[in-house]
Design a protein around this motif. Structure first.
Motif, PDB file in Angstrom:
ATOM      1  N   ASN A  24       0.834  -1.199   0.000  1.00 31.87           N
ATOM      2  CA  ASN A  24       0.000   0.000   0.000  1.00 31.87           C
ATOM      3  C   ASN A  24       0.869   1.250   0.000  1.00 31.87           C
ATOM      4  O   ASN A  24       0.596   2.204  -0.718  1.00 31.87           O
ATOM      5  CB  ASN A  24      -0.936  -0.011   1.208  1.00 31.87           C
ATOM      6  N   LEU A  25       1.924   1.249   0.768  1.00 32.29           N
ATOM      7  CA  LEU A  25       2.822   2.397   0.839  1.00 32.29           C
ATOM      8  C   LEU A  25       3.533   2.632  -0.489  1.00 32.29           C
ATOM      9  O   LEU A  25       3.713   3.776  -0.912  1.00 32.29           O
ATOM     10  CB  LEU A  25       3.851   2.182   1.954  1.00 32.29           C
ATOM     11  N   HIS A  29      -1.273   3.991  -1.637  1.00 34.76           N
ATOM     12  CA  HIS A  29      -1.240   4.668  -0.339  1.00 34.76           C
ATOM     13  C   HIS A  29      -2.618   5.161   0.106  1.00 34.76           C
ATOM     14  O   HIS A  29      -2.857   6.363   0.279  1.00 34.76           O
ATOM     15  CB  HIS A  29      -0.239   5.825  -0.367  1.00 34.76           C
ATOM     16  N   THR A  34      -4.425   1.677   5.493  1.00 36.63           N
ATOM     17  CA  THR A  34      -3.407   1.781   6.541  1.00 36.63           C
ATOM     18  C   THR A  34      -4.057   1.829   7.918  1.00 36.63           C
ATOM     19  O   THR A  34      -3.559   1.213   8.868  1.00 36.63           O
ATOM     20  CB  THR A  34      -2.549   3.035   6.327  1.00 36.63           C
TER      21      THR A  34
END
Length: 91
Positions: A24-25, A29, A34
């Protein structure tokens, strides 16, 4: 379920959530992802360390391996093999 199996499952969840967080980062994102995966990963890491402490049976190597972020639970599970009890009941 055996304690060693619980350690294996917690380690797998820990590694999976860490991989998803890093993916995801590196890509889209999404803050929502998160927000969900961060606490799940933290809980899985904590469960891995606590389970390793409970099943270590006097072997410090087990919980020391569990402290390694990401793969610690998967490394500690094989090291947590139960020893046969001695005649006097001490391990």
């Amino acid at each position: 379920m055996s304690p060693r199996r619980v350690l294996w499952v917690a380690g797998t969840v820990e590694l999976g959530t860490l991989a998803l967080l890093l993916a995801n980062l590196a890509t889209i994102h999404l803050p929502e992802l998160t927000r969900v995966l961060g606490p799940v990963h933290g809980l899985a890491y904590t469960a891995t360390v606590i389970t390793a402490v409970l099943v270590m049976g006097g072997r410090h190597r087990v919980w020391l391996l569990a402290l390694i972020p990401g793969i610690g639970g998967l490394l500690a599970a094989p090291a947590a093999r139960l020893r046969p009890a001695t005649d006097d009941g001490w391990r």
